[in-house]
Design a protein around this motif. Sequence first.
Motif, short mmCIF file in Angstrom:
data_model
loop_
_atom_site.label_atom_id
_atom_site.label_comp_id
_atom_site.label_asym_id
_atom_site.label_seq_id
_atom_site.Cartn_x
_atom_site.Cartn_y
_atom_site.Cartn_z
N THR A 177 -1.64 2.73 -12.43
CA THR A 177 -1.84 1.29 -12.31
C THR A 177 -2.99 0.99 -11.36
O THR A 177 -3.83 0.12 -11.64
CB THR A 177 -0.55 0.61 -11.82
N VAL A 178 -3.04 1.72 -10.24
CA VAL A 178 -4.14 1.52 -9.29
C VAL A 178 -5.47 1.90 -9.91
O VAL A 178 -6.50 1.27 -9.66
CB VAL A 178 -3.87 2.34 -7.99
N LEU A 179 -5.47 2.93 -10.76
CA LEU A 179 -6.70 3.36 -11.42
C LEU A 179 -7.03 2.50 -12.66
O LEU A 179 -7.93 2.84 -13.41
CB LEU A 179 -6.59 4.83 -11.83
N GLN A 180 -6.31 1.43 -12.85
CA GLN A 180 -6.52 0.45 -13.92
C GLN A 180 -6.38 1.07 -15.31
O GLN A 180 -7.22 0.89 -16.19
CB GLN A 180 -7.87 -0.24 -13.76
N ALA A 181 -5.30 1.82 -15.48
CA ALA A 181 -4.96 2.39 -16.79
C ALA A 181 -3.54 1.94 -17.14
O ALA A 181 -2.60 2.73 -17.07
CB ALA A 181 -5.06 3.91 -16.75
N PRO A 182 -3.38 0.66 -17.51
CA PRO A 182 -2.02 0.15 -17.72
C PRO A 182 -1.30 0.77 -18.90
O PRO A 182 -0.08 0.92 -18.88
CB PRO A 182 -2.24 -1.36 -17.93
N MET A 226 -10.96 -1.50 0.02
CA MET A 226 -9.54 -1.72 -0.22
C MET A 226 -9.07 -0.89 -1.41
O MET A 226 -8.01 -0.29 -1.37
CB MET A 226 -9.30 -3.21 -0.45
N SER A 227 -9.86 -0.84 -2.46
CA SER A 227 -9.46 -0.12 -3.66
C SER A 227 -9.40 1.38 -3.40
O SER A 227 -8.49 2.06 -3.90
CB SER A 227 -10.45 -0.41 -4.79
N ASP A 228 -10.37 1.91 -2.65
CA ASP A 228 -10.36 3.33 -2.33
C ASP A 228 -9.13 3.71 -1.51
O ASP A 228 -8.55 4.78 -1.68
CB ASP A 228 -11.62 3.72 -1.58
N THR A 229 -8.73 2.82 -0.61
CA THR A 229 -7.55 3.07 0.21
C THR A 229 -6.30 3.15 -0.66
O THR A 229 -5.45 4.02 -0.45
CB THR A 229 -7.39 1.95 1.26
N LEU A 230 -6.18 2.26 -1.63
CA LEU A 230 -5.03 2.30 -2.54
C LEU A 230 -4.99 3.57 -3.37
O LEU A 230 -3.93 4.15 -3.58
CB LEU A 230 -5.05 1.07 -3.46
N VAL A 231 -6.15 4.02 -3.82
CA VAL A 231 -6.21 5.26 -4.60
C VAL A 231 -5.79 6.44 -3.74
O VAL A 231 -5.00 7.29 -4.18
CB VAL A 231 -7.63 5.46 -5.18
N VAL A 232 -6.27 6.51 -2.51
CA VAL A 232 -5.91 7.61 -1.61
C VAL A 232 -4.42 7.58 -1.31
O VAL A 232 -3.74 8.63 -1.32
CB VAL A 232 -6.75 7.55 -0.31
#
Length: 89
Positions: free
Chosen positions: A45-50, A1-7
């Motif tokens: 945000t998806v890469l967790q860098a708020p 799921m996380s990889d899909t959001l990054v793509v």
Amino acid sequence: MSDTLVVLALLLVAVAATGAALTRDPARQAVVLALLGLSLTVLFTVLQAPDVALSQLGVGTAVTPLLILLAVRKVRRFGRREPDRDEEE
């Protein structure tokens, strides 16, 4: 799921960057640049860098396009101004 959001976020950034590069009118380019900043905010945000996302939201989405729009407005208004009669004599 996380990889899909990054793509998906990377694709959104790629589309917005291409749109910003292909837009010719500076006023429209500023709007597209704001959309690019917003898509970069989503990516960070998806890469967790708020902290980077908040900085991008403030600078890349709001301040930079606003400064570009103000500069375009000033240049267009200055270009339409008629020369003073004192300068012609």
